[in-house]
Design a protein around this motif. Structure first.
Motif, short mmCIF file in Angstrom:
data_model
loop_
_atom_site.label_atom_id
_atom_site.label_comp_id
_atom_site.label_asym_id
_atom_site.label_seq_id
_atom_site.Cartn_x
_atom_site.Cartn_y
_atom_site.Cartn_z
N ALA A 46 0.83 -1.20 0.00
CA ALA A 46 0.00 0.00 0.00
C ALA A 46 0.87 1.26 0.00
O ALA A 46 0.58 2.23 -0.72
CB ALA A 46 -0.93 -0.01 1.20
N ARG A 47 1.93 1.25 0.77
CA ARG A 47 2.83 2.42 0.83
C ARG A 47 3.53 2.63 -0.51
O ARG A 47 3.78 3.77 -0.91
CB ARG A 47 3.84 2.26 1.95
CG ARG A 47 3.13 2.33 3.32
CD ARG A 47 4.09 2.22 4.43
NE ARG A 47 4.50 3.61 4.74
CZ ARG A 47 5.45 3.92 5.57
NH1 ARG A 47 6.13 2.96 6.16
NH2 ARG A 47 5.75 5.16 5.81
N SER A 48 3.84 1.55 -1.21
CA SER A 48 4.49 1.69 -2.52
C SER A 48 3.56 2.35 -3.53
O SER A 48 4.01 2.90 -4.52
CB SER A 48 4.97 0.34 -3.04
OG SER A 48 3.88 -0.45 -3.46
N LEU A 49 2.25 2.29 -3.26
CA LEU A 49 1.27 2.96 -4.11
C LEU A 49 0.92 4.35 -3.61
O LEU A 49 0.06 5.02 -4.16
CB LEU A 49 -0.01 2.12 -4.21
CG LEU A 49 0.16 0.77 -4.91
CD1 LEU A 49 -1.13 -0.03 -4.82
CD2 LEU A 49 0.57 0.97 -6.36
N GLY A 50 1.57 4.78 -2.53
CA GLY A 50 1.37 6.13 -2.04
C GLY A 50 0.39 6.28 -0.90
O GLY A 50 0.06 7.40 -0.51
N PHE A 51 -0.08 5.18 -0.37
CA PHE A 51 -1.02 5.26 0.75
C PHE A 51 -0.26 5.40 2.07
O PHE A 51 0.68 4.64 2.32
CB PHE A 51 -1.92 4.03 0.81
CG PHE A 51 -3.02 4.07 -0.20
CD1 PHE A 51 -4.21 4.70 0.09
CD2 PHE A 51 -2.85 3.49 -1.43
CE1 PHE A 51 -5.21 4.74 -0.84
CE2 PHE A 51 -3.85 3.52 -2.37
CZ PHE A 51 -5.04 4.16 -2.08
N PRO A 52 -0.65 6.34 2.92
CA PRO A 52 0.04 6.54 4.20
C PRO A 52 -0.44 5.54 5.25
O PRO A 52 -1.05 5.90 6.25
CB PRO A 52 -0.32 7.97 4.57
CG PRO A 52 -1.67 8.17 3.95
CD PRO A 52 -1.66 7.35 2.69
N ILE A 53 -0.18 4.28 5.00
CA ILE A 53 -0.62 3.22 5.92
C ILE A 53 0.58 2.76 6.73
O ILE A 53 1.68 2.62 6.22
CB ILE A 53 -1.23 2.04 5.13
CG1 ILE A 53 -2.49 2.51 4.41
CG2 ILE A 53 -1.55 0.88 6.05
CD1 ILE A 53 -3.12 1.46 3.54
N ASN A 54 0.33 2.54 8.04
CA ASN A 54 1.40 2.07 8.92
C ASN A 54 0.79 1.15 9.98
O ASN A 54 -0.42 0.89 9.96
CB ASN A 54 2.13 3.25 9.56
CG ASN A 54 1.19 4.19 10.28
OD1 ASN A 54 0.32 3.76 11.04
ND2 ASN A 54 1.34 5.49 10.05
N GLN A 55 1.62 0.66 10.89
CA GLN A 55 1.15 -0.26 11.94
C GLN A 55 0.09 0.39 12.84
O GLN A 55 -0.76 -0.31 13.37
CB GLN A 55 2.33 -0.74 12.79
CG GLN A 55 3.26 -1.68 12.07
CD GLN A 55 2.65 -3.04 11.82
OE1 GLN A 55 1.67 -3.44 12.44
NE2 GLN A 55 3.23 -3.78 10.89
N LYS A 56 0.15 1.70 12.99
CA LYS A 56 -0.79 2.37 13.88
C LYS A 56 -2.18 2.52 13.29
O LYS A 56 -3.17 2.49 14.01
CB LYS A 56 -0.25 3.75 14.27
CG LYS A 56 0.98 3.69 15.13
CD LYS A 56 1.48 5.07 15.48
CE LYS A 56 2.75 4.97 16.31
NZ LYS A 56 3.30 6.27 16.65
N ASN A 57 -2.28 2.70 11.96
CA ASN A 57 -3.60 2.95 11.38
C ASN A 57 -4.16 1.79 10.56
O ASN A 57 -5.25 1.88 10.02
CB ASN A 57 -3.60 4.23 10.55
CG ASN A 57 -2.75 4.15 9.29
OD1 ASN A 57 -2.20 3.11 8.96
ND2 ASN A 57 -2.64 5.26 8.60
N ILE A 58 -3.42 0.68 10.46
CA ILE A 58 -3.86 -0.43 9.62
C ILE A 58 -5.21 -1.01 10.07
O ILE A 58 -6.04 -1.34 9.25
CB ILE A 58 -2.78 -1.54 9.51
CG1 ILE A 58 -3.19 -2.60 8.48
CG2 ILE A 58 -2.51 -2.18 10.84
CD1 ILE A 58 -3.22 -2.12 7.07
N VAL A 59 -5.43 -1.10 11.36
CA VAL A 59 -6.70 -1.68 11.86
C VAL A 59 -7.88 -0.83 11.39
O VAL A 59 -8.88 -1.36 10.92
CB VAL A 59 -6.68 -1.81 13.40
CG1 VAL A 59 -8.04 -2.23 13.92
CG2 VAL A 59 -5.62 -2.82 13.83
N SER A 60 -7.77 0.49 11.49
CA SER A 60 -8.88 1.35 11.07
C SER A 60 -9.03 1.35 9.55
O SER A 60 -10.15 1.39 9.04
CB SER A 60 -8.70 2.77 11.59
OG SER A 60 -7.55 3.37 11.04
#
Length: 118
Positions: A46-60
Motif C-alpha cells: 500500500a505504501r508503494s502505491l502512495g497510501f500513508p498506511i502504517n502499523q498504527k492505522n492499519i486496523v482502522s
C-alpha cells in the motif's frame, strides 16, 4: 485488474487500494495459496502505491469501506496477518482417495456380477 492498472491510477482514492486488495486476492487464488497476507507485506504494498498506511492505522483502514467488504477485521490475537473474506470458510469436503477407490471397486464388482448374470 492488473497491477500496472493499480499503479497507473491517477488518484489515491480507496478504490485504488481496493484494486490492490483484489489483485493480491487474485494472486492467492492463482497460486492456490492461503487467502491471507502478512500485515507488513500489505502495508509495504500500500505504501508503494502512495497510501500513508502504517502499523498504527492499519486496523482502522481495514475496517473502513470499501475494504471491510473484502477483508476480515484484523484479529487482535494475530495482528500480523490480514485475512481475505471467505478465507476461513470451509470449501467442499474432499473424499479421501482410499474411500473413492473403495467405491469405484465396489461399483465395478457389482457391474461385473450383473454382466455375468445375464
Amino acid at each position: 485488474m492488473r497491477i500496472d492498472e493499480v499503479e497507473n491510477s491517477s488518484s489515491l482514492d480507496p478504490n485504488k487500494l481496493m484494486g490492490l486488495v483484489n489483485f493480491l486476492s487474485g494472486r492467492a487464488d492463482d497460486e492456490n495459496a492461503q487467502k491471507q497476507i502478512s500485515t507488513d507485506a500489505f502495508i509495504n504494498a500500500a505504501r508503494s502505491l502512495g497510501f500513508p498506511i502504517n502499523q498504527k492505522n492499519i486496523v482502522s483502514v481495514v475496517s473502513q469501506s470499501p475494504l471491510d467488504s473484502v477483508l476480515e477485521p484484523i484479529d487482535p490475537q494475530n495482528p500480523s496477518v490480514i485475512m481475505y473474506k471467505g478465507a476461513g470458510e470451509p470449501g467442499p469436503t474432499q473424499m479421501p482417495v482410499n474411500k473413492a477407490q473403495d467405491i469405484v471397486a465396489a461399483s465395478a464388482k457389482s457391474a461385473m456380477q450383473r454382466g455375468m448374470n445375464k
